[in-house]
Design a protein around this motif. Structure first.
Motif, PDB file in Angstrom:
ATOM      1  N   SER A 167     -17.356  46.800 -63.204  1.00  0.00           N
ATOM      2  CA  SER A 167     -16.795  45.466 -63.413  1.00  0.00           C
ATOM      3  C   SER A 167     -15.274  45.494 -63.537  1.00  0.00           C
ATOM      4  O   SER A 167     -14.570  44.689 -62.918  1.00  0.00           O
ATOM      5  N   ARG A 168     -14.763  46.450 -64.298  1.00  0.00           N
ATOM      6  CA  ARG A 168     -13.306  46.468 -64.503  1.00  0.00           C
ATOM      7  C   ARG A 168     -12.547  46.978 -63.270  1.00  0.00           C
ATOM      8  O   ARG A 168     -11.339  46.778 -63.157  1.00  0.00           O
ATOM      9  N   ASN A 226     -11.700  43.559 -58.299  1.00  0.00           N
ATOM     10  CA  ASN A 226     -10.693  42.509 -58.358  1.00  0.00           C
ATOM     11  C   ASN A 226     -10.651  41.780 -57.020  1.00  0.00           C
ATOM     12  O   ASN A 226     -11.239  42.240 -56.020  1.00  0.00           O
ATOM     13  N   LYS A 230     -14.558  34.321 -61.271  1.00  0.00           N
ATOM     14  CA  LYS A 230     -13.159  34.734 -61.429  1.00  0.00           C
ATOM     15  C   LYS A 230     -12.610  35.544 -60.258  1.00  0.00           C
ATOM     16  O   LYS A 230     -11.420  35.419 -59.926  1.00  0.00           O
ATOM     17  N   ILE A 231     -13.440  36.391 -59.643  1.00  0.00           N
ATOM     18  CA  ILE A 231     -12.880  37.283 -58.623  1.00  0.00           C
ATOM     19  C   ILE A 231     -13.613  37.267 -57.276  1.00  0.00           C
ATOM     20  O   ILE A 231     -12.979  37.345 -56.233  1.00  0.00           O
ATOM     21  N   LYS A 256     -19.035  36.381 -65.512  1.00  0.00           N
ATOM     22  CA  LYS A 256     -17.963  35.556 -64.954  1.00  0.00           C
ATOM     23  C   LYS A 256     -17.329  36.137 -63.690  1.00  0.00           C
ATOM     24  O   LYS A 256     -16.459  35.503 -63.089  1.00  0.00           O
ATOM     25  N   GLU A 257     -17.731  37.352 -63.300  1.00  0.00           N
ATOM     26  CA  GLU A 257     -17.061  38.001 -62.169  1.00  0.00           C
ATOM     27  C   GLU A 257     -17.155  37.187 -60.887  1.00  0.00           C
ATOM     28  O   GLU A 257     -16.205  37.146 -60.092  1.00  0.00           O
ATOM     29  N   GLU A 258     -18.281  36.545 -60.673  1.00  0.00           N
ATOM     30  CA  GLU A 258     -18.445  35.746 -59.456  1.00  0.00           C
ATOM     31  C   GLU A 258     -17.429  34.606 -59.409  1.00  0.00           C
ATOM     32  O   GLU A 258     -16.836  34.332 -58.354  1.00  0.00           O
ATOM     33  N   ASN A 266     -23.718  40.105 -60.693  1.00  0.00           N
ATOM     34  CA  ASN A 266     -24.667  39.876 -61.780  1.00  0.00           C
ATOM     35  C   ASN A 266     -25.976  39.254 -61.287  1.00  0.00           C
ATOM     36  O   ASN A 266     -26.042  38.765 -60.159  1.00  0.00           O
TER      37      ASN A 266
END
Length: 331
Positions: A177-178, A181, A227-228, A223-225, A212
C-alpha cells in the motif's frame, strides 16, 4: 527471413535450469523459430542432457556468438566455465551457483546491448544464492533494469488465457500500500498501452484492478482506490488510453479471460500471478517491458526439490523462447 538469435541463460546451475535448457533447445518447436545459444557452462548442460536421457545431441562450446553453428542435433553453449560440479551440489543454495547465475545474466545483457543477440530468454535463478554471492538485487527484472540504466520498466506476464502487468513486484504484502502511488500506476498503464499497441497494431483495452476487496467499496474497505488508483486511471484516459478501473480484484481476471480486457494491471505480485498461473501454469511467460532489449523468462522457480531427477517440464522455457523470438521482430 533469418531466425533471430536468442541468448538463453542457464539459470542457477544447482536447479532445473540446465535440464530445461537441454530439453527446450532439443525441441523442434524452438528450432523452428529461433537460433539459440545457451549462456552458461557446458558441464551443466551436459548434465542436463544426461538426466533428461536425451541422446544424439552435440554440444558446441564457444567463446563468441559468431562461432555458433545452428543445425539440428547441436546445442551451442557460450561457455563461461564458472559452474564447477565439485563446488556446486544439485538442489542446494550456494554462493558459487548464485555467482555463476548472475554472470550468465550479465553476459547476456552485454551481448544484447551490443546487438550480438536479438533477445534474452532466462532460466530461473535463486534469489538467496544471488544474495549469498554478494549481488543485492530482488530478481532478474531489477538486474536488467540496472545494467541497462532503465528507470521505467515493469513485469508483464503473457499466456494464452491472460495478460497481466504488475505495478509492484517483489515486496512483502504489508509494504504494498505505501509503495503504490499515482505516478507508478500511471507509468504501468502507459507501458501496457505502448507495449500492446506496438505488438498488436491497435489500442489495447486495459483493466486496472483495485487493491482492496470490492475495489474499496467507495472507501469503506480502503482509500487507495479513491486517492491514487482512480486518479491514475482518469489521467490515463486524458492521454487517449482505453482504460477502465479500479475494477474489483475478484472480478477483473474473470472479465479479462472472457475477453473484456486485453491486459490487467495488478497492484501486487500475487494478485496478478495467482489467477495467471491457475489458468496457464507452465504456459505463461514473464516479459520485462521498458528495457532497450527484449527479455523473457519462465514463470517458475529453480525447482531445487526436483533438480537432477529428470522431471522438470521445459514448456515455460519453450514458450519464453518463442515469445522472445516474436517480440524481437517488433522492435
Amino acid at each position: 527471413m533469418d531466425k533471430p538469435v536468442i541468448g538463453v541463460t542457464m539459470g542457477d546451475p544447482a536447479g532445473i535450469g540446465p535440464e530445461i535448457c537441454a530439453k527446450a533447445l532439443s525441441a523442434s518447436a524452438v528450432q523452428a523459430v529461433a537460433n539459440c545459444v545457451v549462456i552458461g557452462d557446458r558441464r551443466g548442460l551436459r548434465h542436463g542432457l544426461k538426466i533428461s536421457k536425451i541422446e544424439g545431441i552435440e554440444i558446441n562450446s564457444i567463446k563468441k556468438i559468431d562461432e555458433a553453428v545452428f543445425k539440428p542435433g547441436t546445442i551451442n553453449v557460450l561457455d563461461l566455465e564458472n559452474a564447477d560440479p565439485g563446488k556446486i551440489k544439485t538442489g542446494q543454495v550456494s554462493k558459487a551457483a548464485g555467482k555463476a547465475a548472475f554472470e550468465y545474466i550479465e553476459k547476456a545483457t552485454q551481448l544484447a546491448k551490443n546487438g550480438e543477440i536479438d533477445a534474452i530468454a532466462t532460466a530461473p535463478i535463486n534469489k538467496e544464492a544471488v544474495h549469498k554471492a554478494g549481488y543485492k538485487f530482488d530478481g532478474h527484472t531489477e538486474i536488467l533494469a540496472s545494467y541497462t540504466k532503465t528507470k521505467d520498466y515493469a513485469m508483464m506476464f503473457v499466456s494464452d488465457k491472460l495478460w497481466v502487468m504488475l505495478v509492484t513486484t517483489h515486496l512483502p504484502l504489508k509494504d504494498v500500500s505505501r509503495k503504490l502511488n499515482k505516478k507508478n500506476i500511471l507509468k504501468t498503464i502507459k507501458l501496457a498501452h505502448e507495449t500492446l499497441t506496438k505488438l498488436r497494431g491497435r489500442k489495447p483495452k486495459i483493466g486496472v484492478a483495485g487493491l482492496n476487496p470490492h475495489a474499496g467499496e467507495s472507501g469503506i474497505f480502503g482509500k487507495e482506490e479513491i486517492k491514487i488508483i482512480k486518479p491514475a486511471v482518469e489521467e490515463a484516459k486524458k492521454l487517449g488510453i482505453d482504460v477502465k478501473g479500479p475494477v474489483s480484484p475478484d472480478a477483473i481476471f474473470y472479465l479479462a479471460n472472457a475477453g473484456m480486457y486485453d491486459i490487467v494491471i495488478a497492484m501486487y505480485h500475487d494478485q496478478g500471478l495467482i489467477p495467471l498461473k491457475l489458468l496457464s501454469f507452465n504456459r505463461s511467460v514473464n516479459v520485462t517491458v521498458g528495457l532497450p532489449i527484449v527479455r523473457t523468462s519462465v514463470d517458475h522457480g529453480t525447482g531445487f526439490d526436483i533438480a537432477g531427477k529428470g522431471w522438470a517440464n521445459p514448456q515455460s522455457l519453450i514458450e519464453a523462447i518463442q515469445v522472445a523470438a516474436h517480440f524481437s521482430k517488433t522492435r
